[in-house]
Design an enzyme around this catalytic site. Sequence first.
Site, PDB file in Angstrom:
ATOM      1  N   GLY A   1       0.836  -1.197   0.000  1.00 44.13           N
ATOM      2  CA  GLY A   1       0.000   0.000   0.000  1.00 44.13           C
ATOM      3  C   GLY A   1       0.867   1.241   0.000  1.00 44.13           C
ATOM      4  CG  ASN A   2      -0.241   4.738  -1.330  1.00 44.04           C
ATOM      5  OD1 ASN A   2      -0.991   5.332  -0.572  1.00 44.04           O
ATOM      6  ND2 ASN A   2      -0.587   4.394  -2.561  1.00 44.04           N
ATOM      7  CG  PHE A   3       2.942   6.290   4.102  1.00 46.01           C
ATOM      8  CD1 PHE A   3       2.549   5.495   5.170  1.00 46.01           C
ATOM      9  CD2 PHE A   3       4.253   6.214   3.666  1.00 46.01           C
ATOM     10  CE1 PHE A   3       3.453   4.635   5.790  1.00 46.01           C
ATOM     11  CE2 PHE A   3       5.166   5.364   4.283  1.00 46.01           C
ATOM     12  CZ  PHE A   3       4.761   4.572   5.348  1.00 46.01           C
ATOM     13  CB  SER A   4      -2.498   8.004  -0.386  1.00 48.01           C
ATOM     14  OG  SER A   4      -3.628   8.782  -0.651  1.00 48.01           O
TER      15      SER A   4
END
Length: 197
Positions: A5-8
Amino acid sequence: MRFIGNFSSGKMGFSIAEELASQGAQVILVSGPTSLSTQNQNIKRIDVVSAREMYEASLRAFPSCDGGIMTAAVADFTPVTTENTKVKRGKENYTIELTPTKDIAASLGNIKTINQFLVGFALETNDEETNAKLKLEKKNLDFVVLNSLNDKGAGFQYDTNKITIINKRGECKKFGLKSKAEVAKDIVNELIAYYEE
Ligand code: CTP
């Protein structure tokens, strides 16, 4: 148990949905996993988990919309296989094979009619304006909202953002560091001004 995933945070997308709804639009918000909630009753939320689900939901929704605003930080790659059981430690080297995801913005750019608008975001670290303009052309966008990762307070996990809006005429407008709610207002107002001309 594990995912890529990512930190968005999703804050930019939610702020734009609220701004559009507060100006009277019926909004469909396709959202990845987030703890955020929507306030305005004019927002219909569709929750998705994977890039593939976001692609499918967006393609289904777009034909009935006046346009699309693509704020999601969609993963560019996804694992080829998923595990059904926990992967135990002890492996020497563990390689995960990834395959490209579909480019949702470009897919909508392909099917966009003359009456629909499409706004994309470009998160860049270098040659920001040149890369953002290339994205605008490649994905058939009408506007691209550029975030530079070199700007303090801009991008993922911040409540603020600093943007430059570039339209398909090549006009470029820079904005100062603002809350994401104010940035959402600027984006929506730019869109309205462009189409009122
Ligand atoms: N985007 C999308 N589907 C993807 C990847 C990105 O719709 N699979 C959209 C984003 O929502 C954004 C725009 O495309 O509006 C640009 O995203 P960005 O991550 O900046 O660029 P990429 O197209 O992924 O290119 P690169 O990572 O090589 O810069």
